[in-house]
Design a protein around this motif. Structure first.
Motif: not given
Length: 509
Positions: A373-378, A393-396
């Protein structure tokens, strides 16, 4: 003793029927009228599921649908989003239709074998196909062919083409390689050579350099210093496994990956490397010895409180591209590491829930079954074993947001869109209902839905299934701008005419 009695009227009737049966065949009774199935509904009832905006643009079945006959396939169809279009695939044969989500226009149709999804040089989704003669080609979301092989054996990879050595195999990967653009133009050529074998001669010969004079020392250290300054490892190149922007990532087959430039002015220059022995990764002492698996290259949003600007100074709302690697080992939890795609800087490492399969050498990038999901970097990442079947996973931040536990394994994530995860509940009660989860928290934001979300495109158009009908939802297509520079019935101004200032379009300055 009781005797059975038959009413007299009934016996007379039976006698009449018997006589009639002996004399002539009776006329067959008129068939009872069969109930015709109710027509497929053409009006959407209820509210659209969470995350779906806009209005019903059209429906795809029944009278008045005016769509391609592939949707009437008796074995059904499979529908997948591709950019701003829907790929509709026949369930009975290798027949496909690319359907513009906004207008319903047929962008492409044909008979071909579907081989998977990839991206082009701009990061847009493309379809990997093979024609009747098994010749590969890449098809864009607009229906245009993005790539065809220039020579037998050429393969498409993330917007470029790769030409491997003849008779290539994972056991014998060495030889001459070329990275080409999609028109067949050469971007970079190189030779991948095996690592030189160490001399296992007389052990006493290894001590010989200590007894040599200054003449032996001269000229040996300086090249090594140059190699260290340039960050080069002579001869360690590899097999292309991923590409993005002007970069290609090579797998050397020895637990290391090397990023090289494809920029015409510096083609082949090594940009960065990642190895299990890198101190920055801080991998466990029992570090994996296999090549890390490239899970993908992901665009992340800008963290809160920060701004990202394009070269022209306009904000694009996007953070750095992140290369995600998995370092797997047979009997220990695998490790994730994220790297800045531009310079390879390690961003974070994270231990996964359990063990995952050790990657094979030279596998191309990708994690089957993952959702992003690009909006939340999930990134929703499947797990082969451990405490969860999926982890978000939170990619940030490099943290696990949540996981689907084993007891929740009946939830099958289908796709991600707009900060939401759409999943199917596999159960025997009332079919297979759909659940909508918040991508960041796993909170249920939609259940007992009146319609099933089948696919959502990058442009926000969706196909909803309700009561044997498919409805296309989304914003109305924007009308084409009319040429209003010259009003109807008027003459264009001649050169030298003065600008009166009454026409807002007349002032070019």
């Amino acid at each position: 003793m009781r005797s059975s009695r038959v009413p007299q009227a009934l016996t007379c009737g039976l006698a009449v029927l018997l006589v009639a049966g002996c004399t002539e065949d009776p006329e067959p009774p008129a068939p009872a009228p069969e109930e015709e199935p109710s027509p497929v509904p053409t009006a959407f009832a209820g509210e659209a599921p969470p995350g779906i905006e806009g209005d019903v643009l059209r429906y795809l079945h029944g009278d008045g649908a005016e769509v391609h006959d592939i949707l009437d396939d008796p074995l059904g169809v499979r529908i997948s989003p591709v950019g701003g279009a829907f790929l509709i695939s026949s369930g009975g044969e290798d027949r496909h239709l690319l359907h513009d989500a906004a207008t319903g226009e047929t962008l492409w149709e044909g008979q071909a074998r579907f081989r998977g999804f990839d991206i082009d040089s701009e990061g847009e989704t493309v379809l990997l196909m093979a024609d009747g003669e098994d010749a590969p080609f890449a098809l864009g979301a607009d229906g245009e062919t993005r790539w065809e092989p220039d020579a037998p054996g050429d393969a498409y990879l993330d917007g470029v083409a790769v030409r491997r050595p003849a008779e290539w195999s994972t056991e014998e990967p060495y030889g001459d390689y070329s990275v080409l653009d999609t028109d067949g133009g050469e971007l970079w050529s190189y030779t991948f050579e095996p690592e030189p074998e160490e001399d296992e001669g007389d052990p006493e010969s290894e001590e010989a350099p200590e007894d040599t004079g200054a003449e032996e020392d001269t000229g040996t250290e300086e090249p090594e210093e140059d190699a260290d300054e340039a960050g080069e490892e002579p001869g360690r190149l590899g097999v292309p496994v991923a590409a993005w922007d002007d970069t290609v990532l090579l797998d050397s087959g020895d637990s290391a990956l090397h990023a090289h430039s494809l920029d015409p002015e510096e083609a082949g220059e090594r940009l960065w490397s990642a190895s299990a022995g890198d101190e920055e990764l801080d991998l466990p002492a029992t570090a994996p010895v296999s090549v890390p698996q490239v899970l993908g290259v992901f665009r992340t949003p800008v963290p809160e409180g920060e701004e990202a600007e394009e070269e022209d100074g306009e904000e694009d709302g996007a953070g750095p591209d992140v290369v995600l690697l998995r370092w797997a080992q047979p009997e220990a939890p695998s490790i994730l590491s994220a790297h800045d795609a531009a310079d390879g800087t390690p961003l974070w490492t994270l231990e996964e829930a359990g063990t995952n399969p050790v990657s094979r050498k030279f596998d191309e990038a990708g994690a089957p079954g993952s959702l992003y999901d690009t909006d939340t970097a999930t990134l929703l990442l499947p797990q082969a074993s451990g405490e969860a079947t999926f982890v978000a996973v939170d990619l940030v931040a490099g943290e696990v947001r949540w996981g689907l536990e084993e007891e929740a394994g009946s939830i099958s994530p289908a796709f991600a869109h707009g900060g939401l995860i759409y999943g199917d509940l596999r159960s025997n009660e009332e079919g297979d209902p759909q659940l909508v989860l918040d991508a960041e928290t796993m909170d249920v934001v939609g259940e007992d839905l009146s319609a099933y979300v089948e696919a959502v495109t990058d442009t926000g158009h969706a196909i909803l299934v309700q009561d044997r009908q498919r409805f296309v939802f989304g914003p109305e297509p924007e009308p084409e701008e009319e040429n209003s520079e010259v009003p109807d019935g008027s003459e264009p101004p001649e050169d030298g005419d003065e600008d009166t200032g009454d026409d807002p379009e007349g002032d070019a300055g």
